[in-house]
Motif scaffolding. Sequence first.
Motif, short mmCIF file in Angstrom:
data_model
loop_
_atom_site.label_atom_id
_atom_site.label_comp_id
_atom_site.label_asym_id
_atom_site.label_seq_id
_atom_site.Cartn_x
_atom_site.Cartn_y
_atom_site.Cartn_z
N ASP A 124 -4.21 4.62 -3.04
CA ASP A 124 -3.78 4.37 -1.66
C ASP A 124 -3.85 2.89 -1.31
OD1 ASP A 124 -3.33 7.05 -1.23
OD2 ASP A 124 -5.27 7.43 -0.29
N LEU A 125 -4.83 2.18 -1.89
CA LEU A 125 -5.09 0.80 -1.49
C LEU A 125 -4.11 -0.21 -2.08
CD1 LEU A 125 -8.99 0.62 -1.84
CD2 LEU A 125 -7.69 0.35 0.28
N ALA A 126 -3.79 -0.04 -3.37
CA ALA A 126 -3.13 -1.11 -4.10
C ALA A 126 -1.62 -1.10 -3.88
CB ALA A 126 -3.44 -0.99 -5.59
N THR A 127 -1.08 -2.27 -3.62
CA THR A 127 0.37 -2.43 -3.64
C THR A 127 0.84 -2.35 -5.09
OG1 THR A 127 0.07 -4.83 -3.70
CG2 THR A 127 0.45 -3.82 -1.55
N ASP A 128 2.13 -2.09 -5.29
CA ASP A 128 2.62 -1.82 -6.64
C ASP A 128 2.30 -2.94 -7.63
OD1 ASP A 128 3.56 0.54 -5.72
OD2 ASP A 128 5.67 -0.04 -5.66
N GLU A 129 2.45 -4.19 -7.21
CA GLU A 129 2.23 -5.30 -8.13
C GLU A 129 0.76 -5.56 -8.41
OE1 GLU A 129 2.39 -7.09 -4.01
OE2 GLU A 129 3.50 -5.59 -5.16
N PHE A 131 -12.08 -3.20 0.80
CA PHE A 131 -11.74 -1.79 0.60
C PHE A 131 -11.83 -1.41 -0.87
CE2 PHE A 131 -9.03 -3.25 4.26
CZ PHE A 131 -9.89 -2.78 5.24
N LEU A 132 -11.39 -2.33 -1.75
CA LEU A 132 -11.51 -2.08 -3.19
C LEU A 132 -12.97 -2.02 -3.60
CD1 LEU A 132 -10.38 -1.78 -6.05
CD2 LEU A 132 -10.29 -4.29 -6.19
N VAL A 133 -13.77 -2.94 -3.09
CA VAL A 133 -15.21 -2.95 -3.40
C VAL A 133 -15.85 -1.63 -2.95
CG1 VAL A 133 -17.42 -4.08 -2.90
CG2 VAL A 133 -15.37 -5.46 -3.33
N ALA A 134 -15.42 -1.13 -1.79
CA ALA A 134 -15.95 0.15 -1.30
C ALA A 134 -15.56 1.29 -2.25
CB ALA A 134 -15.44 0.44 0.10
N LEU A 170 -24.17 8.72 -0.16
CA LEU A 170 -23.79 7.32 0.06
C LEU A 170 -22.31 7.08 -0.22
CD1 LEU A 170 -26.79 5.32 -1.50
CD2 LEU A 170 -26.28 5.69 0.92
N CYS A 171 -21.70 7.96 -1.02
CA CYS A 171 -20.28 7.75 -1.32
C CYS A 171 -19.40 8.05 -0.11
CB CYS A 171 -19.86 8.61 -2.51
SG CYS A 171 -19.67 10.37 -2.14
N VAL A 172 -19.88 8.82 0.86
CA VAL A 172 -19.05 9.23 1.99
C VAL A 172 -18.64 8.03 2.86
CG1 VAL A 172 -18.88 10.65 4.06
CG2 VAL A 172 -19.98 11.56 2.00
N PRO A 173 -19.62 7.20 3.35
CA PRO A 173 -19.17 6.04 4.15
C PRO A 173 -18.33 5.05 3.35
CG PRO A 173 -21.54 5.93 3.68
CD PRO A 173 -21.08 7.30 3.30
N LEU A 174 -18.60 4.96 2.05
CA LEU A 174 -17.81 4.05 1.23
C LEU A 174 -16.37 4.55 1.10
CD1 LEU A 174 -20.45 3.29 -1.55
CD2 LEU A 174 -19.55 1.67 0.14
N LEU A 175 -16.19 5.85 0.89
CA LEU A 175 -14.84 6.40 0.81
C LEU A 175 -14.12 6.32 2.15
CD1 LEU A 175 -15.52 9.50 -1.48
CD2 LEU A 175 -14.07 7.54 -2.04
N LEU A 176 -14.87 6.50 3.24
CA LEU A 176 -14.27 6.34 4.57
C LEU A 176 -13.84 4.89 4.79
CD1 LEU A 176 -16.59 8.54 6.81
CD2 LEU A 176 -14.18 8.96 6.24
N ARG A 177 -14.61 3.97 4.24
CA ARG A 177 -14.27 2.55 4.36
C ARG A 177 -12.92 2.25 3.71
NH1 ARG A 177 -14.35 -2.30 6.80
NH2 ARG A 177 -14.87 -4.06 5.45
N MET A 199 0.85 -1.19 0.00
CA MET A 199 0.00 0.00 0.00
C MET A 199 0.88 1.24 0.00
SD MET A 199 -3.08 0.93 2.66
CE MET A 199 -3.78 -0.69 2.41
N THR A 200 0.52 2.23 -0.79
CA THR A 200 1.33 3.43 -0.91
C THR A 200 1.31 4.23 0.39
OG1 THR A 200 0.75 3.53 -3.23
CG2 THR A 200 1.71 5.50 -2.27
N THR A 201 2.47 4.67 0.81
CA THR A 201 2.57 5.48 2.02
C THR A 201 2.48 6.95 1.66
OG1 THR A 201 3.99 3.84 3.03
CG2 THR A 201 4.00 6.02 4.02
#
Length: 390
Positions: free
Chosen positions: A331-336, A214-217, A380-387, A1-3
Motif C-alpha cells: 500500500d505504501l510504495a509507489t511503483d518505482e 510509514f515504512l519504518v512502522a 505492539l504490532c497493532v499501533p505500528l500497522l495503524l501507523r 501509492m497503490t489505490t
Amino acid sequence: MTTPTTRAHSWRFSRDERTLVLGALLNSLAFFAALPFAALYLADRTDLSAAWIGAVVGSIPMIAALGGVTGGMLADRWGSVRLMRVGLALNVAVYAALAFVSTPAAAIALLPCLGVARTMVEPSMKKLLSLADTGDGRIFRVRYITLCLGAIVGPALGGVLFHASPTAFFLVPAGCFALYLVVMVVRGGELARLERGPTGSGTTPWTEALRDPFLVAAIGAGAVIFLVFSQMDAAIPLFMKGIHGERTEYLFASLLVLNAVLALVVQPPVIRLSERLSRGPLATLGCVFFALAFACVWLGTTSVVALYVAIVFWTLGEAILLPLPDIAVHDLATDERKGTYFGLSELRYLGFFVGPVLGGALLELHVPTYFVLMGVLVFLCVPLLLRTRA
C-alpha cells in the motif's frame, strides 16, 4: 501509492498473478525440501560444532535480511525480472553443486550463497506481486498459501530424499528453481511490462526510504510479529521438553503438521474477513489469537489437549498477521520504489534472530513472565500497522 480496488471475485486472478503465484509455489517447495535439513546435512558430513553449524545455516536468512536492501534497490534500478533470473540461476547452480561436492569445506562455502540468491529473488518477486495485484494486497495472502503448501509437501519430500540419496536431495530443489527460471524466461517479457517507465528511473536511495516513517512502522510491525512467531521454533518446544520429556518430539511434530494443514484451511475465510474488517481490528484479532495460544501452551502442562487448542489459535493468529507487513508495504510504495521498500522490509526477519534469544532468556528467568510478556508483546504490532495507514 497503490489505490485499493475491489476484486470482482476472491479467486479470480490475472495471467501475471497466476504466473507469479506458480513461481512462489516452486520457490516454497524448493526451500522447504532442503533448508530444514541443512543442519542435519552438516552434522552428518562435517566435524563442525553445533554452534558453527548454527552459524552456517543461520547465515542464509541473515544474508537475506541484510542483503535485501541491496537486492531491492537493484530491482528498481536494473529490473526485477532480470535480477530474478540471475538469482534463480544462482540457486540452480548452488544446489546442483551441493549435489556433487564431496568436501565439507565446499558445502560450508556454498550454503551461504543461497542467502545471496535470496536477496535477488525475494524483493524482486514481491515487487512484481505488488505491481500485478489489483490493489487490495490479497495476492500476498495467496503467497502465504503457497508457503503453507511448501511447508507440508517440502519437508515430506526432503525427508525421504535425505535418507535415500544425498544427490537427489539437492537436485530436486535445483529442479524446482530451474523450472521457476524457465517460467521467468518464457513469461519474463510480459512481467517486465509491469514495471512502468524506463529501468532505473526514479530509484530511491535506501537512506531516503528509511526516512519514511510509514515504512519504518511496517518494518517494526513485521519484526514484532516475527519475534513472537519465532517462539514456535525455539522457546515453546524447549518448554514442552521440560514437561513432556521424550514425548515432545512426536507431540511437537504432530502440532506442526496440524498447523500447516490448518493454515491452508483457514486462509480463505481469513481473506473474506479481511474484506470486512479494517487493518486495526483485523490485526487486533490476530494478536488476541496469539495471546490465547500462549495461554493454552502454558495450560498444556496439565493437558495435552490444550496444546492442540493452542495450535488452532496460533494458526489463526499466524494466518491473519503474517501477510500484513507485506500488504502494508504494498500500500505504501509507489511503483518505482517498490523494490527498495520491499528490500528494506526484509529487515523484519531479524525478529527471527532476536526472538529465540529473548524467548530462551525469559523462559530460563521465569516461565510465567515469558508467557505473559509474549502474549502482550505481540499487540505492539497493532499501533505500528495503524501507523502505516496514516
